[in-house]
Motif scaffolding. Structure first.
Motif, PDB file in Angstrom:
ATOM      1  N   UNK A  63       9.558  -0.248   0.005  1.00  0.00           N
ATOM      2  CA  UNK A  63       8.130   0.042  -0.188  1.00  0.00           C
ATOM      3  C   UNK A  63       7.293  -1.226  -0.075  1.00  0.00           C
ATOM      4  N   UNK A  64       7.750  -2.304  -0.707  1.00  0.00           N
ATOM      5  CA  UNK A  64       7.014  -3.567  -0.625  1.00  0.00           C
ATOM      6  C   UNK A  64       6.916  -4.086   0.794  1.00  0.00           C
ATOM      7  N   UNK A  65       8.023  -3.972   1.558  1.00  0.00           N
ATOM      8  CA  UNK A  65       8.001  -4.406   2.953  1.00  0.00           C
ATOM      9  C   UNK A  65       7.058  -3.572   3.796  1.00  0.00           C
ATOM     10  N   UNK A  66       7.005  -2.266   3.528  1.00  0.00           N
ATOM     11  CA  UNK A  66       6.102  -1.382   4.288  1.00  0.00           C
ATOM     12  C   UNK A  66       4.645  -1.738   4.019  1.00  0.00           C
ATOM     13  N   UNK A  67       4.303  -1.996   2.767  1.00  0.00           N
ATOM     14  CA  UNK A  67       2.921  -2.348   2.417  1.00  0.00           C
ATOM     15  C   UNK A  67       2.510  -3.658   3.083  1.00  0.00           C
ATOM     16  N   UNK A  68       3.364  -4.663   3.016  1.00  0.00           N
ATOM     17  CA  UNK A  68       3.063  -5.968   3.622  1.00  0.00           C
ATOM     18  C   UNK A  68       2.965  -5.856   5.142  1.00  0.00           C
ATOM     19  N   UNK A  69       3.804  -5.027   5.746  1.00  0.00           N
ATOM     20  CA  UNK A  69       3.786  -4.855   7.200  1.00  0.00           C
ATOM     21  C   UNK A  69       2.492  -4.200   7.663  1.00  0.00           C
ATOM     22  N   UNK A  70       2.016  -3.218   6.918  1.00  0.00           N
ATOM     23  CA  UNK A  70       0.769  -2.542   7.278  1.00  0.00           C
ATOM     24  C   UNK A  70      -0.411  -3.512   7.229  1.00  0.00           C
ATOM     25  N   UNK A  71      -0.476  -4.341   6.205  1.00  0.00           N
ATOM     26  CA  UNK A  71      -1.558  -5.331   6.091  1.00  0.00           C
ATOM     27  C   UNK A  71      -1.475  -6.338   7.248  1.00  0.00           C
ATOM     28  N   UNK A  72      -0.262  -6.813   7.498  1.00  0.00           N
ATOM     29  CA  UNK A  72      -0.101  -7.780   8.589  1.00  0.00           C
ATOM     30  C   UNK A  72      -0.498  -7.173   9.925  1.00  0.00           C
ATOM     31  N   UNK A  73      -0.138  -5.900  10.163  1.00  0.00           N
ATOM     32  CA  UNK A  73      -0.454  -5.248  11.427  1.00  0.00           C
ATOM     33  C   UNK A  73      -1.954  -5.214  11.697  1.00  0.00           C
ATOM     34  N   UNK A  74      -2.754  -4.922  10.671  1.00  0.00           N
ATOM     35  CA  UNK A  74      -4.208  -4.841  10.840  1.00  0.00           C
ATOM     36  C   UNK A  74      -4.796  -6.229  11.095  1.00  0.00           C
ATOM     37  N   UNK A  75      -4.384  -7.211  10.281  1.00  0.00           N
ATOM     38  CA  UNK A  75      -4.926  -8.574  10.426  1.00  0.00           C
ATOM     39  C   UNK A  75      -4.456  -9.212  11.726  1.00  0.00           C
ATOM     40  N   UNK A  76      -3.149  -9.106  12.008  1.00  0.00           N
ATOM     41  CA  UNK A  76      -2.590  -9.743  13.201  1.00  0.00           C
ATOM     42  C   UNK A  76      -3.157  -9.177  14.484  1.00  0.00           C
ATOM     43  N   UNK A  77      -3.331  -7.859  14.542  1.00  0.00           N
ATOM     44  CA  UNK A  77      -3.860  -7.246  15.756  1.00  0.00           C
ATOM     45  C   UNK A  77      -5.293  -7.688  16.016  1.00  0.00           C
ATOM     46  N   UNK A  78      -6.111  -7.819  14.954  1.00  0.00           N
ATOM     47  CA  UNK A  78      -7.505  -8.241  15.135  1.00  0.00           C
ATOM     48  C   UNK A  78      -7.571  -9.661  15.694  1.00  0.00           C
ATOM     49  N   UNK A  79      -6.696 -10.533  15.211  1.00  0.00           N
ATOM     50  CA  UNK A  79      -6.710 -11.924  15.683  1.00  0.00           C
ATOM     51  C   UNK A  79      -6.281 -11.995  17.152  1.00  0.00           C
ATOM     52  N   UNK A  80      -5.199 -11.323  17.496  1.00  0.00           N
ATOM     53  CA  UNK A  80      -4.662 -11.427  18.853  1.00  0.00           C
ATOM     54  C   UNK A  80      -5.575 -10.791  19.898  1.00  0.00           C
ATOM     55  N   UNK A  81      -6.340  -9.765  19.507  1.00  0.00           N
ATOM     56  CA  UNK A  81      -7.219  -9.097  20.467  1.00  0.00           C
ATOM     57  C   UNK A  81      -8.345  -9.996  20.973  1.00  0.00           C
ATOM     58  N   UNK A  82      -8.572 -11.110  20.313  1.00  0.00           N
ATOM     59  CA  UNK A  82      -9.655 -11.998  20.739  1.00  0.00           C
ATOM     60  C   UNK A  82      -9.269 -12.861  21.942  1.00  0.00           C
ATOM     61  N   UNK A  83      -7.991 -12.841  22.341  1.00  0.00           N
ATOM     62  CA  UNK A  83      -7.520 -13.752  23.388  1.00  0.00           C
ATOM     63  C   UNK A  83      -7.006 -12.963  24.599  1.00  0.00           C
ATOM     64  N   UNK A  84      -7.554 -13.285  25.772  1.00  0.00           N
ATOM     65  CA  UNK A  84      -7.106 -12.640  27.005  1.00  0.00           C
ATOM     66  C   UNK A  84      -5.638 -12.919  27.285  1.00  0.00           C
ATOM     67  N   UNK A  85      -5.148 -14.061  26.830  1.00  0.00           N
ATOM     68  CA  UNK A  85      -3.752 -14.437  27.059  1.00  0.00           C
ATOM     69  C   UNK A  85      -2.803 -13.366  26.532  1.00  0.00           C
ATOM     70  N   UNK A  86      -3.207 -12.691  25.462  1.00  0.00           N
ATOM     71  CA  UNK A  86      -2.351 -11.681  24.846  1.00  0.00           C
ATOM     72  C   UNK A  86      -2.621 -10.273  25.382  1.00  0.00           C
TER      73      UNK A  86
END
Length: 444
Positions: free
Chosen positions: A262-285
């Motif tokens: 459960x703890x891993x699932x919660x942390x993964x969901x938070x990371x997915x939202x934050x990480x995706x927003x950061x990476x979407x700013x770069x054409x390289x990705x």
């Protein structure tokens, strides 16, 4: 007389029983269930590292020593992963190939050890040959699909592009003939068992690694997010389970706990939202790696950006609208990136379904009484122990892209047209022009 015969028969049966008890159990050693695959037969996970690190950690309890060793090599792998992301798609494709070869070797080695007493001819040679033939077909399909026009311009490579599938079929037929010639009368069953073993391994390792390579060329963000979500879930599930785990999750993996899950699932969901927003700013990705006829080279630039990475307006659900109306909020729409929704799906898959790739591997290892697939990475085991969930995740993302993301690509269509003969290109141009005129898209 009959009594004497009965006594003699009973004594013979008793003697035979005693001999069977004292005789070595050869048949049991030939079956997977009777083999002890630990020790020197197969490499096992080890925490032995450099002398400096061993001496620094020798006073710690085994539980904490394993935690530190595992943490150190996790950081090494993470930083190496970031460096390869910086090098680009080609370096990542080579990485996937190396990992695939090592994982294949770990699984095939188990099969070789299990049936070692039969001294089967050509088993390992044929297994690696079928791996080569499979890689030639799958990786060739991927490269030709994306860079076929570039490869066709070379006189030496042009036949390999044109007849790729026929060459692949010939390679496989040669391997099949080699297997038939290698059959030995006493070991038919074992040889066909290992023939199936090899092909199942190809299906699990080679095919799924091919899907991951496809994800890389669709845009690094698809590969990076899917891979890092599994890494994030694995790390945080381990941390939560290490410090708070008390309730066992599944018998196949006794160390897995509900608290870690459960703890891993919660942390993964938070990371997915934050990480995706950061990476979407770069054409390289976000831009796919493909051959550009205009530039005459491979490009990772896209204009316009794929729709999935641009802000879109959505209507709020009616229930939310009603709640806003009660509070006097006139808002009925909202703006967001479509990739957010996709990344939430990936996060849930990585947290809920992804671990079952590890459970499957645990069941496999328990079936053959081994702790890990190898000892490549101290504290972690073999590469197959680290990438079992990655293979499952990569396959899911590949299918998800096919079903919900991928759309006809003008650059790829143009590449296929440019590979036609000049008269075929003119015929295509005429038919396309006539069709556009009929639909009113193109003027007279």
């Amino acid at each position: 007389m009959s009594t004497v015969r009965q006594r003699i028969s009973d004594n013979a049966d008793k003697a035979e029983t005693e001999d069977n008890k004292n005789a070595p159990k050869e048949e049991e050693e030939e079956t997977p269930e009777g083999l002890d695959l630990s020790g020197s037969l197969l490499p096992q996970a080890t925490d032995q590292t450099s002398e400096v690190l061993d001496s620094a950690l020798k006073t710690l309890p085994p539980r904490w020593r394993n935690w530190i060793v595992r943490g150190i090599f996790s950081l090494v792998m993470i930083f190496s992963f970031f460096f390869l992301i910086y090098l680009g798609p080609l370096a990542l494709m080579l990485l996937i190939l190396v990992i695939q070869l090592k994982c294949f070797n770990e699984i095939i080695t188990i099969g070789y050890v299990v049936y070692r007493s039969h001294d089967l001819p050509w088993f390992r040679t044929l297994s690696w040959y079928f791996l080569f033939a499979s890689d030639y077909f799958l990786y060739g399909e991927n490269i030709i699909d994306r860079f076929g026009l570039l490869l066709s311009r070379d006189d030496f490579l042009e036949p390999f592009v044109k007849y790729h599938r026929f060459i692949s079929m010939c390679l496989y037929m040669a391997g099949l003939m080699g297997f038939v010639f290698s059959l030995v009368k006493k070991h038919y069953l074992q040889q066909f068992t290992l023939f199936g073993w090899t092909h199942v391994t190809l299906l699990i390792v080679v095919t799924q690694s091919h899907f991951i390579t496809n994800n890389i060329f669709e845009g690094l963000i698809w590969f990076f997010m899917s891979t890092s979500l599994i890494i994030c879930n694995d790390i945080w599930a381990y941390i939560f389970g290490f410090f708070f785990g008390k309730t066992p999750l599944i018998k196949l993996s006794p160390k897995k706990t509900w608290e870690g899950f459960i703890g891993g699932a919660f942390a993964t969901l938070i990371y997915g939202i934050i990480g995706s927003y950061i990476l979407m700013q770069y054409d390289y990705f976000v831009c796919p790696a493909e051959y550009s006829p205009e530039l005459g080279s491979v490009s990772m630039q896209c204009d316009p950006r794929p729709r999935v990475f641009t802000l879109q307006e959505y209507n709020l659900p009616q229930t939310i609208k009603n709640i806003f109306f009660l509070f006097g909020i006139p808002k009925t729409t909202y703006w967001t990136y479509p990739f957010f929704f996709h990344c939430i799906v990936f996060s849930l898959f990585a947290s809920v379904i992804g671990p079952f790739g590890g459970f499957f591997a645990s069941g496999f290892k328990r079936a053959f009484k081994i702790k890990d697939f190898g000892d490549t990475i101290p504290g972690h085991g073999g590469l197959m122990d680290r990438f079992d969930c990655q293979l499952l995740m990569g396959t899911f993302v590949y299918v998800y892209i096919l079903c919900f993301i991928r759309a006809p690509n003008p650059n790829k269509l143009l590449q296929h047209v440019m590979m036609l003969k000049p008269e075929e290109q003119l015929d295509f141009y005429t038919k396309l022009t006539d069709e556009l005129m009929k639909r009113g898209i193109l003027g007279q």
